[in-house]
Write a protein that holds these residues in place. Structure first.
Motif, short mmCIF file in Angstrom:
data_model
loop_
_atom_site.label_atom_id
_atom_site.label_comp_id
_atom_site.label_asym_id
_atom_site.label_seq_id
_atom_site.Cartn_x
_atom_site.Cartn_y
_atom_site.Cartn_z
N LEU A 299 0.70 -1.36 0.17
CA LEU A 299 0.03 0.05 0.09
C LEU A 299 0.88 1.27 -0.09
N LEU A 300 1.95 1.20 0.62
CA LEU A 300 2.99 2.23 0.99
C LEU A 300 3.78 2.27 -0.39
N GLU A 301 3.59 1.48 -1.32
CA GLU A 301 4.59 1.51 -2.43
C GLU A 301 5.94 1.14 -2.33
N THR A 302 6.37 0.44 -1.47
CA THR A 302 7.69 0.05 -1.18
C THR A 302 8.15 -0.80 -2.36
N GLN A 303 9.23 -1.33 -2.37
CA GLN A 303 9.99 -2.23 -3.29
C GLN A 303 9.86 -3.59 -2.54
#
Length: 1259
Positions: A299-303
């Motif tokens: 959801l936080l668009e980390t890798q």
């Protein structure tokens, strides 16, 4: 139109788009797979070889053209693998997904099995490779030097397989065969059988996992069976390609495989989109806690990097996560299966969700991961999730985990994971046609009560008596029922878990529409101004959220998936809404109809999902009763001799009957025309998320690169991919810096001149966190040599080591570090180098990622981020050592533009380092500046200071005699607000006129100016020996230009000498408009009201609003000085405190005389409290003078909600008439009443005073 024609004419409404067969090409022979990353020391039987797409049908479709290389790579990610009879030959199943340029997806389902090699050329080549491998190992072990081993090891890669065979004569071959017999990994065609992998693949537009798996398994079982299937294999493939349509929305469809019926279903318009990947298995593999943490990272668009030995596990977890994101969609690189030739994508400096296969014995440390600062590494096989540092907690995470655990327990799965549910194999051929008919009738609901009871008894009997026995390649009825029940159970578990998460997002964003900003008049104008337009009021949205949710939500609102979601809402004014958003909005509207409890969103309780059982019942109903039946497989117009059955070998398919559908009216369809129309309309948009009609208008919302290009491993494609990464990083930097400037300057325009003019706390930290992430990804692109997890900090360490090597020889033997106390103002660390900042950061105890972020925060606060990074990049030799040629940092033009965008951040002020790293020790320097610099008055005083800030105070620090400055180190005080200045010597000669006090933060370079403009000493001014000064942040090293060096307006400071002159004129007979005084009073009170109505994290300094220039104390002092009579000679200062003391004496005298005669003086609690407070202030051991006492009087009065009562009391006392002129504001009843009402409005706020203001007074 019949069903066959409809299915044949439009690929979008067919169940399957392509049938593919991959394997070994006997014409080209064996080709080593160089990209597999395997060494030639491995046995040839264990090596990987290149596979080929042998056939695929149809040739192509209009909407989804066939990508041969990509499909081949995804069908056989590790290439061809060989086995012998001693190895396991069990078939394997995995799936994959492909994205197209228009945003749609296609799903591939692959059944891999081992087929006996019949090609003599392949067998001979493998035998030769094994023999040469044995010789090389033998010679390597006996050779004295390693060079012979390396030269011989390279020989297989430099010669073709044919030359290898021809290079050995017969005698050599015989000797090699006899030598290598019995060796591990050897192969002798006379003693063993060679098998090679072959893949059967079905490409479908929707994720029909169970149905596709079952069809392929039945197809393989028919091939391996000794009994020929009823029809040629081509009939079944033709049927599923051209005659089986997609199920209509909200319906189920039954079609026929080789050995039995297969049922698939499709959700209706009001249901969650199709998702058949088993979430129960994903939760079992990782556990509930890890799955929630992984979803938070997504959801936080980390890798996100998934790792497992099993390809299907990679897909199960990846699809499970993306399915649970509803109503949001992953916007970046999505490759759940990445083959070794594509491992360069791990360099991608963008968010990604990638899965890689881990070979046996491979450790995590062996993976070269350039990006680890913001990477979520998921080891599926070991049930381990390594999340990035400082990952926010998902809102109501504890309650969510509890609800998910209850759902899993209802289905017999432990929440902690560990029990992996093995998916049921495909339904086998039933033992008789009678049982098959019974099964079909049961599915269709055509059995009555008695017949259904008979079937149930048969099922129970089968389980008790021989239910576990196989019969001629089939299973008993008991096993069939068990498989059906498991499939139904998995489908119900899927939908219940998805409903829980959908309910959570509905609770979090149930009111999101209220905060969408609709500013554009039409779509074209909105698109043209997209970058400069705010489409969502993030500040207002966060202000109504619970405090525990803010950390996560503030980060989530900055993601691309939320931005795309909001953009879709804005565009819906002019175009049809996206299907997922339309579904989400309709669910929100339905919940509002039934939810009449209007609960404050900041205090709302966690409510469990109420639709889990209802949704599961809908799925169960569709699976138990098929709504439609597709055309049965039938004989095709095949040539004589084609379609013969050879057990164990997949036949060579007849291309002419599979290249296209055969339009014939003989095989009528069972799907109505209306259903076909709906089917065409809704198929494409089911998983694309964008309506086709309006797709070209806003394709910019899709930020992911074209997957076809990503899957191309050719050097040209790889270069182009990284070129696009470079352009993307530059664009992202431009947008992020622009966003940071717009947010900051927007706040300044609103708060101009009203305390602290910047965004603080949560939103600022979120934006800067995004900048840190961008810098880490930029410095990680193309990195090939790294220390620790942070790419940026690794570069800094290498740069530091290189600088140390060059600086040490130049340093003289007797040189020592400069004494910080002897340096001029602003020269210590203000203009310090990268190395000086690093050395300080290295004293902080934290990880490499934390140190890199601290360094960025410090450089940003010092306005030297761009300059530091430019200095870091000057070492070109170091750059070439650390980075690959395609790295962003080696692209000179883009690098300069990147630094230019960062330079723009110097136009605004940040206190990000000071406010985030609150526990560190900071060196401060304090300098007292007298009014006359040549005065020797400072020699007669013995001063001390106590500096206070947001985080505490320094304690009393004594300044040495005959000096004007002091250097000390203490815990970070935060942004400085007040300074107590005093002296111990109370003699008549110990006096000094202080201009200001300067405080320097030696780490950040910030300079704080505390104006004074008053005397410090007995018998002069108000006789104060101690003063509380209010500070302002000024330009480092340039305090004479305070307030003019950036776009940020200066803070309000202590009243200066010029203000004192104005106050003196108020006490004289000169007239000043009473309207101005009243306006200043209202403005001061209004600033306080606005201060408390801001979000807590964005409030300014309350002490400044109370005691600073233009603050409440000064405004009230002006009010009370208006019209005040002065009989003093020589125009000496007039102090309001004198009047207040007279009033108290008058009140106390009247109270004592109250028993002797009737008094008209006011009485009551306000009167008593006024006297009590004034006496307590006078009794304080602090000698703060009359001005300081009045300041303390006002602060205590406003804190304890008494000031609004004291003002009328002062106006009614007899001394007022004697002390004030007739036109004074204090004698104007209307003015006093108005001011009292203004002060009364402040009573609703809780005011907390700094310790420095109330020190020594116990009230």
């Amino acid at each position: 139109m019949n069903g066959t024609a409809a299915a044949t004419g439009s690929a979008s409404c067919r169940f399957a788009h392509y049938f593919v067969e991959c394997g070994v090409d006997t014409e080209t022979g064996l080709e080593p797979d160089d990209g597999a990353g395997e060494g030639f020391e491995q046995s040839p039987i264990r090596r990987s070889f290149k596979s080929k797409v042998l056939v695929h049908y149809p040739e192509s479709t209009d909407r989804n053209p066939f990508n041969k290389d990509a499909v081949n790579m995804l069908c056989m990610p590790r290439g061809l693998s060989f086995r012998t009879r001693a190895d396991g030959l069990d078939p394997q199943f995995h799936s994959f997904t492909m994205s197209f340029d228009d945003g749609t997806r296609s799903y591939g389902f692959v059944h891999t099995f081992y087929e006996e090699v019949t090609s003599a050329q392949i067998i001979t080549a493998m035998q030769t490779l094994c023999q040469m491998h044995h010789v090389e190992r033998h010679s390597a072990s006996s050779a004295s030097s390693p060079s012979s081993s390396s030269s011989s090891a390279s020989s297989p890669s430099t010669s073709s397989m044919d030359s290898l065979v021809s290079s050995l004569d017969e005698s050599d071959t015989e000797s090699l065969v006899s030598a290598c017999l019995g060796c591990a990994g050897s192969f002798d065609p006379a003693r063993d059988t060679l098998y090679v992998s072959k893949a059967l693949c079905l490409l479908t537009p929707l994720p029909f996992l169970q149905a596709a798996r079952e069809f392929l398994s039945q197809l393989h079982q028919a091939v391996t069976s000794h009994t020929a299937p009823p029809l040629p294999i081509e009939s079944y493939i033709h049927n599923i390609l051209y005659e089986v349509p997609l199920p209509p929305p909200g319906r189920s469809l039954r079609f026929h495989g080789v050995q039995g019926p297969i049922v698939c279903q499709r959700p209706g318009p009001g249901e969650l989109p199709l998702g058949e990947y088993p979430l129960g298995e994903a939760f079992s593999l990782l556990g509930v806690d890890n799955m929630v943490q992984l979803l938070t990272c997504a959801l936080l668009e980390t890798q996100v990097l998934l790792c497992s030995q099993d390809y299907q596990r990679l897909m199960t977890v990846a699809e499970g996560v993306t399915t649970l994101l509803f109503p949001f969609q992953w916007q970046h690189i999505y490759l759940p299966i990445v083959s070794p030739p594509l491992h360069h994508l791990l360099d991608a400096p963008v968010p990604f969700l990638i899965g890689i296969q881990r070979r046996d014995g491979t450790q995590r440390s062996s993976l070269h991961l350039p990006h680890e600062a913001n990477l979520c590494f998921v080891d599926i096989d070991n049930r381990c999730v390594e999340a990035p540092e400082d990952l926010p907690v998902f809102p109501d995470q504890t309650e969510l985990i509890q609800e998910l655990s209850e759902v899993l327990l209802r289905f017999g799965l432990p929440p902690q994971g560990g029990v992996v549910t093995t998916p049921a194999a495909a339904s086998p051929r039933l033992s008789s046609l009678v049982l098959e008919d019974l099964m079909e009738d049961r599915r269709n609901g055509n059995l009555g009560g008695e017949e259904l009871e008979v079937l149930e008894r048969l099922q129970a009997l089968a389980r008790r008596c021989g239910g576990d026995k196989m019969s001629d390649g089939g299973k008993t009825l008991g096993h069939v029922f068990e498989e059906e029940e498991e499939e139904l159970k998995a489908a119900k578990l899927n939908i219940q878990l998805r409903e829980v998460f959908a309910g959570r997002f509905a609770a979090l964003f149930g009111r999101y529409e209220e905060f969408v900003i609709q500013s554009a008049l039409d779509l074209d104008s909105w698109l043209s101004n997209r970058e400069g337009t705010f489409s969502f009021d993030k500040g207002s949205f966060l202000s109504v959220q619970p405090a525990t949710h803010l950390h996560f939500l503030s980060r989530f609102l900055e993601t691309s998936m939320f931005s795309s979601f909001v953009d879709g809402k804005v565009i819906s004014r002019w175009a049809d809404r996206e299907p997922l958003q339309q579904l989400f909005d309709s669910r929100l509207e339905r919940e509002r109809l039934y939810d009449t409890d209007e609960e404050d969103s900041r205090n709302c309780r966690y409510r469990k999902c109420t639709t889990v059982f209802e949704s599961a019942q809908v799925i169960e109903h569709r699976l138990l009763k098929a709504d439609h039946t597709a055309i049965h497989p039938h004989l095709l117009d095949m040539r004589i001799g084609q379609g013969r059955h050879h057990p164990g070998y997949f036949p060579k398919l007849q291309a002419d009957v599979l290249a296209q559908g055969q339009n014939t009216n003989k095989w009528s369809g069972r799907v109505t025309a209306s259903r076909r129309t709906d089917l065409k309309r809704s198929t494409v948009t089911e998983h694309s998320g964008v309506d086709n009609e309006h797709r070209p208008k806003h394709t910019f919302m899709r930020k992911n690169l074209r997957q076809a290009q990503l899957l191309d491993s050719s050097p040209q494609a790889v270069t182009q991919t990284h070129r696009e990464f470079v352009d993307g990083l530059l664009s992202e930097c431009r947008l992020k810096t622009k966003r940071m400037l717009m947010e900051r300057m927007g706040k300044e325009s609103v708060e101009l001149g009203q305390g602290e003019a910047n965004i603080t706390g949560l939103q600022e930290n979120t934006l800067i966190h995004g900048l840190c992430d961008l810098l880490e990804r930029t410095w990680g692109h193309g990195l090939q040599l790294k220390q620790g997890k942070s790419a940026l900090w690794s570069h800094l360490l290498h740069y530091q080591a290189a600088r140390v090597k060059t600086e040490i020889p130049a340093e003289s033997p007797g040189s020592k570090g400069l004494d910080q106390r002897t340096l001029d103002v602003g020269t210590l660390l203000l203009r310090g180098s990268v190395i000086q900042d690093m050395r300080f950061i290295q004293t902080m105890s934290m990880s490499e990622v934390g140190q890199a972020r601290a360094w960025i925060h410090l450089a940003l606060e010092k306005k030297m981020l761009s300059q530091h990074l430019k200095e870091l990049l000057t070492n070109q030799e170091l750059l070439r050592q650390l980075y690959k040629p395609h790295a962003f940092l080696l692209c000179e033009e883009e690098r300069e533009q990147f630094l230019f965008h960062l330079l723009s951040l110097n136009t605004v002020d940040y206190l990000c380092f000071t406010r985030v790293f609150t526990s560190i020790s900071i060196p401060y320097r304090v300098v007292i500046i007298p009014m006359k610099k040549l005065s020797i008055a400072m020699a007669t005083v013995d001063p001390w200071v106590c500096v206070s800030g947001e985080l505490g105070d320094s304690g009393v620090r004594q300044i040495p005699k005959n000096t004007q400055d002091i250097f000390f180190q203490c815990k970070n005080l935060g942004r400085l607000s007040t300074l107590q200045l005093g002296q111990e010597n109370s003699g008549l000669l110990a006096k000094c006129l202080i201009d200001c006090v300067m405080v320097y933060n030696e780490i950040t370079g910030h300079t704080y100016k505390f104006p004074c403009g008053r005397w410090l000493g007995k018998g002069v001014g108000d006789g104060s020996l101690e003063r509380v000064l209010i500070g302002q942040l000024v330009s480092p090293g340039g305090e004479e230009d305070a307030g003019r060096w950036t776009g940020t307006p200066p803070e309000l400071a202590s009243p200066s000498q010029s203000v004192r002159a104005v106050l003196e004129s108020l006490g004289s007979r000169s007239r000043i408009l009473s309207v101005e005084v009243q306006e200043d009073m209202r403005e001061a009170a209004n600033n306080l009201v606005k201060h408390f109505h801001k979000p807590e994290q964005e409030r300014g300094n309350l002490t400044v609003l109370l005691c600073g220039e233009g603050g409440l104390v000064l405004s009230l002092e002006k009010f009370l000085l208006h019209g005040l009579k002065s009989n003093r000679l020589f125009l000496r200062n007039v102090f309001v405190w004198d009047f207040i003391e007279k009033t108290v004496v008058s009140l106390e005298t009247a109270d004592q005389m109250g028993g002797l005669h009737r008094s008209t003086m006011p009485k009551g609690p306000p009167c008593d409290l006024l006297c009590h407070y004034v006496n307590a202030i006078n009794a304080s051991p602090r000698n703060i003078g009359k001005e300081g006492k009045f300041q303390l009087f006002v602060c205590l009065g406003i804190r304890d909600r008494l000031l609004s009562h004291w003002l009328p009391l002062l106006a009614e006392c007899p001394p007022t008439a004697r002390t004030y002129e007739d036109g004074a504001l204090l004698r104007d009843r209307a003015a006093v009443h108005s001011l009292s009402r203004i002060l009364h409005t402040l009573n609703e706020f809780t005011i907390t005073l700094e310790t420095a203001l109330v020190k020594g007074v116990d009230l």
